[in-house]
Scaffold this motif. Structure first.
Motif, PDB file in Angstrom:
ATOM      1  N   ALA A 268      21.838  10.345   7.868  1.00  0.00           N
ATOM      2  CA  ALA A 268      23.245  10.592   8.497  1.00  0.00           C
ATOM      3  C   ALA A 268      23.804  11.865   8.075  1.00  0.00           C
ATOM      4  CB  ALA A 268      24.285   9.391   8.487  1.00  0.00           C
ATOM      5  N   ILE A 269      23.693  12.355   6.639  1.00  0.00           N
ATOM      6  CA  ILE A 269      24.029  13.540   6.170  1.00  0.00           C
ATOM      7  C   ILE A 269      23.228  14.559   6.470  1.00  0.00           C
ATOM      8  CG2 ILE A 269      24.634  14.680   3.994  1.00  0.00           C
ATOM      9  CD1 ILE A 269      25.201  11.854   2.663  1.00  0.00           C
ATOM     10  N   ALA A 275      23.088  19.866  11.941  1.00  0.00           N
ATOM     11  CA  ALA A 275      24.029  20.478  13.128  1.00  0.00           C
ATOM     12  C   ALA A 275      24.985  21.415  12.596  1.00  0.00           C
ATOM     13  CB  ALA A 275      24.890  18.983  13.436  1.00  0.00           C
ATOM     14  N   THR A 276      25.553  21.135  11.451  1.00  0.00           N
ATOM     15  CA  THR A 276      26.522  22.304  11.015  1.00  0.00           C
ATOM     16  C   THR A 276      26.010  23.527  10.675  1.00  0.00           C
ATOM     17  OG1 THR A 276      27.900  20.509   9.966  1.00  0.00           O
ATOM     18  CG2 THR A 276      28.620  22.591   9.296  1.00  0.00           C
ATOM     19  N   ALA A 288      29.743  20.389  17.509  1.00  0.00           N
ATOM     20  CA  ALA A 288      29.961  19.522  18.627  1.00  0.00           C
ATOM     21  C   ALA A 288      28.797  18.501  18.585  1.00  0.00           C
ATOM     22  CB  ALA A 288      29.982  20.081  19.678  1.00  0.00           C
ATOM     23  N   GLU A 289      29.155  17.422  19.415  1.00  0.00           N
ATOM     24  CA  GLU A 289      28.020  16.426  19.688  1.00  0.00           C
ATOM     25  C   GLU A 289      26.589  16.958  20.113  1.00  0.00           C
ATOM     26  OE1 GLU A 289      29.584  13.495  22.652  1.00  0.00           O
ATOM     27  OE2 GLU A 289      27.456  13.025  22.933  1.00  0.00           O
ATOM     28  N   ARG A 293      23.018  16.228  18.390  1.00  0.00           N
ATOM     29  CA  ARG A 293      21.644  15.939  19.175  1.00  0.00           C
ATOM     30  C   ARG A 293      20.568  16.914  19.041  1.00  0.00           C
ATOM     31  NH1 ARG A 293      22.880  11.398  22.032  1.00  0.00           N
ATOM     32  NH2 ARG A 293      25.037  11.438  22.625  1.00  0.00           N
ATOM     33  N   GLU A 294      20.724  18.184  18.969  1.00  0.00           N
ATOM     34  CA  GLU A 294      19.853  19.143  18.842  1.00  0.00           C
ATOM     35  C   GLU A 294      19.371  18.870  17.120  1.00  0.00           C
ATOM     36  OE1 GLU A 294      21.376  23.061  18.941  1.00  0.00           O
ATOM     37  OE2 GLU A 294      19.381  23.945  18.368  1.00  0.00           O
ATOM     38  N   ALA A 295      20.069  18.869  16.291  1.00  0.00           N
ATOM     39  CA  ALA A 295      19.578  18.394  15.072  1.00  0.00           C
ATOM     40  C   ALA A 295      18.650  16.981  14.904  1.00  0.00           C
ATOM     41  CB  ALA A 295      20.636  18.014  14.000  1.00  0.00           C
TER      42      ALA A 295
END
Ligand code: ATP
Length: 417
Positions: A268-269, A275-276, A288-289, A293-295
Motif C-alpha cells: 500500500a505504501i 503515485a505521488t 489523484a486516483e 491506478r497508473e502506479a
C-alpha cells in the motif's frame, strides 16, 4: 534537460513515504498495540536482571513484524543506555545467506564489531562447529544481555544447525535471547519439536491489516511526507486527515488495492509513494486516483518483468514453449503440443526433460503467478489450455538475453514475431 534544484515539489520529507525499511522507521505502530505488548512481555525480563524470552514472530509479508521488533528493541536499548544496563542487540537478515554456516559467519563478524568497531572481516574456511564456538567466545566477551534477531529465519532452509545449537549454547555470563522473524507460516509448523519449544518460548502472530488500518497507516505516512497535509485536532487517523495534495479517493484506493491480496502495508505504501512520485515528477500538485491506478499498472508490470527474468530454467522453458505457440498464433494451446515443443527446447539447451506430469506442474506454477492463463479441461481426456497472460512483447523483452543456449532460443522466438 531538467536542472537539479529548479523544480517545485509536493514532498515535505520524501523518506517518510519510502517503503524501504532502511530509509524510514515509523516511531509508532498504533495498529499493532497488542503485538507490541506481547513482544514487550518477552523482552521485559531484561529490565529485571533476567533473560529475555526466546521469541518467534510470524505473519505474512508487510505486516510490520520487522519494524515492530526494531521499535521494541530500540526502546529497550534506550532504557538500557539510561540505566547502565549492559545490552547488545544484533539484527541479522538471513535472506540469501543459505544455511547456518553463513548466518554463524555473519554473527561472529557482528559480535566482533560490537566489541571492536566496524571493519571486521567475515571469518572464512571454518567448520560450523568451530564457528559456533567462535560465536560463543564472542558472546562471552560481549557479556551482559544479548538479543540476536534472525530476520527471515526461514531462509536458513534445511541447514538449521544454528537453530538447534545456539539456544542451548549457554555462554558464560551472558543472558542470551533469540528472536526469529518469518513470513513463511509453514516454517513454524515444520520446525523440529525441540527447536520449536526452545526457540518459540513465546510466539507472536501478526494478522493481515484490513483496509481501514491501511488507510490510517497511509494517512500517517502522508502527513509526514507531504506538504499541506495534516491531522485535524491532532487525531491521527484517516477520518481526520486534511490535505490539499491528495484527492479524496487517493488513500482509500491505495488502501483497498493493498488490502486486496494480503493486507500488506509495504504494498500500500509503495503504491502511494509511486503515485505521488508520478505526480511530483510531472510538476503536478494533486495526487489523484488516476495516479494510483497508473502506479498499480507500473508496479505490476515491473513485478511481472522481474518475475520472468528470474524464472528457474524449467519454468523458463515451459514459458518459452507456450510463447512459441503464441508467436505462431495457435494459442491457447493444449498441454500435449506445448510439451512437445518444450522437449525440443530441452534437447537444444541440453537440460533434462521433465516427465509430462511434472511439466504440467510447472505450467500450473506459471498460471498461479499470473504469467499464464489456464483454461481447465472439461472432462476426461480434455486437456488444459494455456496462453500468455502477459503481453507477448513483455515476455519477449524479458526472456534471457545472454548468449547462452536459453538466450539462443529466446532470440529465435523474438525473430519469429
Ligand atoms: N503500522 C504501521 N504503520 C506504519 N508503517 C508500517 C506499519 N506496518 C508496516 N509498516 C511499513 O510497511 C513496510 C513493511 O513493514 P515490515 O518490514 O515491518 O514488514 P514485515 O512484516 O517484516 O514484512 P516481511 O515479512 O515481508 O519482511 C515498512 O516500510 C514499514 O515501515
Amino acid at each position: 534537460m531538467k536542472a537539479f534544484g529548479d523544480e517545485d515539489t509536493i514532498f515535505e520529507d520524501m523518506d517518510i513515504l519510502n517503503p524501504n525499511e532502511q530509509t524510514y522507521q515509523p516511531e509508532s505502530l498504533p495498529e499493532r498495540e497488542v503485538e507490541l505488548d506481547q513482544i514487550h512481555s518477552a523482552l521485559r525480563p531484561a529490565t529485571m536482571g533476567s533473560t529475555p524470552l526466546n521469541l518467534i514472530v510470524y505473519g505474512q509479508s508487510g505486516q510490520g513484524k520487522t519494524v515492530g521488533i526494531r521499535l521494541k528493541t530500540n526502546q529497550l536499548q534506550e532504557y538500557a543506555d539510561d540505566s547502565d544496563m549492559d545490552l547488545t542487540v544484533v539484527h541479522i537478515r538471513c535472506k540469501g545467506m543459505d544455511g547456518s554456516y553463513h548466518v554463524l559467519t555473519h554473527l561472529v563478524k557482528r559480535l566482533r564489531e560490537t566489541r571492536l568497531g566496524p571493519g571486521e572481516e567475515l571469518p572464512s574456511g571454518h567448520q560450523r562447529k568451530t564457528l559456533l564456538n567462535m560465536v560463543i567466545e564472542n558472546l562471552e566477551k560481549v557479556g551482559g544481555t544479548v538479543i540476536v534477531v534472525l530476520d527471515e529465519i526461514d531462509a536458513i532452509g534445511n541447514d538449521d544447525y544454528i537453530l538447534y545449537e545456539l539456544p542451548r549454547s549457554n555462554p558464560d555470563g551472558v543472558r542470551l535471547s533469540l528472536i526469529g522473524i518469518t513470513n513463511d507460516l509453514q516454517f513454524r509448523e515444520n520446525l523440529d519439536a525441540d527447536v520449536r519449544s526452545s526457540l518459540g518460548e513465546d510466539e507472536v502472530r501478526f494478522e493481515p491489516y484490513d483496509a481501514n488500518q491501511l488507510r490510517d497507516i497511509l494517512a500517517r505516512r502522508a502527513v509526514g511526507a507531504l506538504r499541506d497535509t495534516y491531522f485535524e485536532d491532532d487525531v491521527e487517523d484517516y477520518q481526520h486527515l486534511r490535505s490539499e495534495i491528495l484527492s479524496d479517493d487517493t488513500i482509500p484506493l491505495a488502501a483497498a488495492l493493498g488490502a486486496q491480496d494480503t493486507g500488506d502495508a509495504r504494498e500500500a505504501i509503495r503504491l502511494l509513494f509511486r503515485a505521488t512520485r508520478f505526480a511530483d515528477d510531472r510538476g503536478e500538485t494533486t495526487v489523484a486516483e488516476a495516479h494510483v491506478r497508473e502506479a498499480r499498472d507500473f508496479l505490476e508490470t515491473k513485478a511481472i518483468e522481474s518475475g520472468i527474468q528470474t524464472l528457474p530454467n524449467q519454468r523458463m522453458l515451459a514459458l518459452m514453449a507456450v510463447t512459441y505457440h503464441q508467436v505462431h498464433d495457435d494459442t491457447p494451446a493444449t498441454t500435449t503440443p506445448i510439451y512437445t515443443q518444450y522437449k525440443t527446447f530441452c534437447e537444444y539447451v541440453d537440460v533434462n526433460v521433465l516427465s509430462n506430469r511434472r511439466f504440467r506442474d510447472r505450467l500450473n506454477d506459471l498460471a498461479d503467478t499470473n504469467v499464464l492463463n489456464k483454461r481447465q479441461g472439461r472432462g476426461r481426456g480434455d486437456e488444459n489450455q494455456y496462453s500468455l497472460a502477459v503481453e507477448l512483447d513483455t515476455v519477449l523483452e524479458n526472456l534471457p538475453k545472454k548468449s547462452e543456449r536459453l538466450g539462443d532460443v529466446a532470440t529465435v522466438l523474438r525473430e519469429r514475431v
